[in-house]
Design an enzyme around this catalytic site. Structure first.
Site, PDB file in Angstrom:
ATOM      1  CD  GLU A 136      -8.634   0.550   1.208  1.00  0.00           C
ATOM      2  OE1 GLU A 136      -8.356   1.738   1.414  1.00  0.00           O
ATOM      3  OE2 GLU A 136      -8.036  -0.385   1.761  1.00  0.00           O
ATOM      4  CG  HIS A 146     -12.334   9.037 -11.933  1.00  0.00           C
ATOM      5  ND1 HIS A 146     -13.567   8.511 -11.623  1.00  0.00           N
ATOM      6  CD2 HIS A 146     -11.780   8.195 -12.835  1.00  0.00           C
ATOM      7  CE1 HIS A 146     -13.762   7.408 -12.323  1.00  0.00           C
ATOM      8  NE2 HIS A 146     -12.679   7.180 -13.052  1.00  0.00           N
ATOM      9  CB  CYS A 199      -0.977   0.001   1.170  1.00  0.00           C
ATOM     10  SG  CYS A 199      -2.261  -1.230   0.967  1.00  0.00           S
TER      11      CYS A 199
HETATM   12 ZN   LIG Z   1      -5.340   1.436  -0.928  1.00  0.00          ZN
END
Ligand SMILES: [Zn+2]
Length: 140
Positions: free
Chosen positions: A130, A70, A22
């Site tokens: 997520e 976005h 990440c």
């Molecule tokens: Zn992430």
């Protein structure tokens, strides 16, 4: 009574100093569930509703979906993330600063408080997915 409306948006981020993958710049398609609690409205155009789904949709779109969708969401305390954001902004591309690291937990808390404070919504729970198998819930 509780009602929930679901939204979706795509965004890019990175977790600077993360000890895994990440730390790299990457993106997700987030799913957002906003739960509103309240008594039913009695009388008038909204009779029998907690809140009109159309009103809920327009508030969440304006405060959350439109600014996040976005965009590159970055942590203002991270020098690396600020540098990337400055480059993107120089090209006229979409960014959004956050005072905290852009984890699902921090973003869910930010959205929960924003919708309650600025949206004047009685949000009782907010779930931010997520990935299709990972979500964070913020509730009263
Ligand atoms: Zn992430």
């Amino acid at each position: 009574m509780k009602i929930t409306k679901t939204f979706s948006f795509d965004m890019a981020h990175m977790l600077d100093n993360h000890d895994g993958k990440c730390k790299n710049l990457h993106g997700h398609t987030y799913k957002l569930e906003v739960e509103i609690s309240g008594d039913l409205i009695i009388g008038g155009a909204k009779d029998g509703m907690v809140i009109d789904f159309a009103d809920l949709k327009s508030i969440v779109k304006k405060l959350v979906v439109e600014p996040f969708d976005h965009a590159f969401i970055y942590h203002t305390e991270s020098g690396r993330e600020r540098q990337i954001a400055a480059m993107l902004e120089g090209w006229g591309l979409k960014t959004l600063p956050m005072a905290k690291r852009t984890t699902a937990e921090n973003m869910a808390q930010y959205m929960f408080e924003l919708l309650r404070r600025e949206g004047r919504l009685n949000v009782s729970a907010l779930r931010l997915w997520e990935t299709p198998t990972s979500y964070c819930e913020c509730s009263l």
